[in-house]
Design a protein around this motif. Structure first.
Motif, mmCIF file in Angstrom:
data_model
loop_
_atom_site.group_PDB
_atom_site.id
_atom_site.type_symbol
_atom_site.label_atom_id
_atom_site.label_comp_id
_atom_site.label_asym_id
_atom_site.label_seq_id
_atom_site.Cartn_x
_atom_site.Cartn_y
_atom_site.Cartn_z
ATOM 1 N N ASN A 20 0.833 -1.225 0.000
ATOM 2 C CA ASN A 20 0.000 0.000 0.000
ATOM 3 C C ASN A 20 0.851 1.252 0.000
ATOM 4 O O ASN A 20 0.533 2.249 -0.659
ATOM 5 C CB ASN A 20 -0.940 0.008 1.206
ATOM 6 C CG ASN A 20 -2.070 -1.015 1.071
ATOM 7 O OD1 ASN A 20 -2.360 -1.463 -0.050
ATOM 8 N ND2 ASN A 20 -2.689 -1.380 2.179
ATOM 9 N N ILE A 21 1.950 1.218 0.756
ATOM 10 C CA ILE A 21 2.848 2.376 0.811
ATOM 11 C C ILE A 21 3.434 2.644 -0.563
ATOM 12 O O ILE A 21 3.471 3.783 -1.053
ATOM 13 C CB ILE A 21 3.973 2.147 1.852
ATOM 14 C CG1 ILE A 21 3.419 2.223 3.271
ATOM 15 C CG2 ILE A 21 5.071 3.204 1.672
ATOM 16 C CD1 ILE A 21 2.918 3.574 3.695
ATOM 17 N N ILE A 26 3.471 5.825 -5.585
ATOM 18 C CA ILE A 26 3.372 5.850 -7.047
ATOM 19 C C ILE A 26 2.226 6.756 -7.497
ATOM 20 O O ILE A 26 2.370 7.569 -8.421
ATOM 21 C CB ILE A 26 3.168 4.412 -7.596
ATOM 22 C CG1 ILE A 26 4.427 3.582 -7.387
ATOM 23 C CG2 ILE A 26 2.798 4.447 -9.082
ATOM 24 C CD1 ILE A 26 4.257 2.107 -7.682
ATOM 25 N N ILE A 27 1.080 6.654 -6.813
ATOM 26 C CA ILE A 27 -0.093 7.495 -7.151
ATOM 27 C C ILE A 27 0.227 8.969 -6.924
ATOM 28 O O ILE A 27 -0.093 9.835 -7.743
ATOM 29 C CB ILE A 27 -1.317 7.060 -6.323
ATOM 30 C CG1 ILE A 27 -1.789 5.669 -6.780
ATOM 31 C CG2 ILE A 27 -2.452 8.074 -6.463
ATOM 32 C CD1 ILE A 27 -2.883 5.078 -5.920
ATOM 33 N N ILE A 32 1.510 14.236 -9.154
ATOM 34 C CA ILE A 32 2.350 15.433 -9.255
ATOM 35 C C ILE A 32 2.827 15.632 -10.686
ATOM 36 O O ILE A 32 2.787 16.739 -11.231
ATOM 37 C CB ILE A 32 3.549 15.330 -8.295
ATOM 38 C CG1 ILE A 32 3.066 15.374 -6.840
ATOM 39 C CG2 ILE A 32 4.549 16.455 -8.553
ATOM 40 C CD1 ILE A 32 4.141 15.090 -5.817
ATOM 41 N N VAL A 33 3.270 14.541 -11.297
ATOM 42 C CA VAL A 33 3.792 14.610 -12.666
ATOM 43 C C VAL A 33 2.712 15.098 -13.637
ATOM 44 O O VAL A 33 2.961 15.923 -14.517
ATOM 45 C CB VAL A 33 4.342 13.236 -13.115
ATOM 46 C CG1 VAL A 33 4.638 13.232 -14.611
ATOM 47 C CG2 VAL A 33 5.587 12.878 -12.332
ATOM 48 N N VAL A 34 1.475 14.589 -13.454
ATOM 49 C CA VAL A 34 0.374 14.964 -14.363
ATOM 50 C C VAL A 34 -0.175 16.353 -14.038
ATOM 51 O O VAL A 34 -0.509 17.132 -14.926
ATOM 52 C CB VAL A 34 -0.755 13.904 -14.289
ATOM 53 C CG1 VAL A 34 -1.964 14.360 -15.089
ATOM 54 C CG2 VAL A 34 -0.259 12.565 -14.803
ATOM 55 N N SER A 35 -0.260 16.664 -12.743
ATOM 56 C CA SER A 35 -0.912 17.918 -12.336
ATOM 57 C C SER A 35 -0.085 19.160 -12.658
ATOM 58 O O SER A 35 -0.630 20.227 -12.928
ATOM 59 C CB SER A 35 -1.223 17.899 -10.839
ATOM 60 O OG SER A 35 -0.033 17.820 -10.079
#
Length: 235
Positions: A20-21, A26-27, A32-35
């Motif tokens: 989960n961590i 990764i999410i 951040i990369v997309v936003s």
């Protein structure tokens, strides 16, 4: 041939927590990369829009300044009380803004202006239409000036008239040229050109109302002797 593998509960918890961590990181990283590019793209559009609005606002202000400086305008309430005037209006009328605002438009009305003309003006604008015509005005120092005037109603969102705006062009010089072309310089009376216009107008009137029409012409003998004796101004 399935093989059942059993693990302690704590081992599963530790494995799931680590998984989960990793997934969360990764999410977050992908977010951040997309936003970031999306945020940059989103900020560019309002920036361009704001810049365009600023340019339009600058142009409107420049045009408003030009109109204020060179065009004779006034805004009034529906009862003809002045609420605003342009600089050119104060310059032409001789009154300051403070002297005009709060007064009615008849402060510059010339006494010679016919009541019929103003009745027609009010009938037109109260019907929601634009009136166009020539107005004879008088300035604060009693100088006569003429305006080619447009008076239009200003309406609210419910199509109700809330005020009037007048936009005028100074045609005093034009009227003076017209006057000089109609009079004799020496005597100050109408010349042959104006006389011909009157004759045509009166002939048309006589025909329309089927009335008789007469002309009287006078000739003074030896008029040169009067001019020679008493001078041309007396003659």
């Amino acid at each position: 041939k399935a093989i059942l593998i059993l693990k302690p509960k704590n081992t599963y918890k530790s494995t799931l927590f680590s998984s989960n961590i990793k997934t969360s990181f990764i999410i977050i990283f992908l977010s951040i990369v997309v936003s970031i590019p999306l945020a940059i793209l989103a900020s560019i559009t309002p920036s361009k829009l704001q810049k365009s609005l600023m340019l339009v606002n600058t142009d409107l202000k420049r045009f408003a300044d030009i109109i204020d400086t060179y065009v004779i305008t006034a805004t009034t309430k529906t009862n003809s009380v002045i609420t605003s005037v342009s600089k050119e209006n104060t310059k032409r009328s001789g009154y300051s803004k403070e002297e005009l605002i709060g007064q009615k438009m008849n402060i510059i009305r010339h006494p010679d202006t016919s009541t019929e003309l103003y009745s027609e003006l009010w009938k037109t604008i109260e019907a929601g239409k634009t009136w166009q015509g020539e107005l004879k005005n008088i300035s604060k120092d009693e100088e006569i000036y003429y305006l080619d005037q447009n008076v239009l109603p200003i309406k609210d969102e419910n199509n109700k008239i809330i005020s009037y705006m007048s936009i005028g062009t100074d045609i005093t010089a034009k009227k003076e040229v017209e006057r000089l072309s109609e009079i004799d310089k020496l005597t100050g009376i109408y010349n042959r050109r104006k006389l011909d216009e009157y004759m045509e107008s009166e002939l048309t009137r006589a025909k329309r109302y089927h009335q008789p029409l007469s002309f009287i012409m006078l000739d003074i003998d030896h008029f040169k002797h009067i001019n020679d004796t008493y001078g041309h101004p007396v003659g």
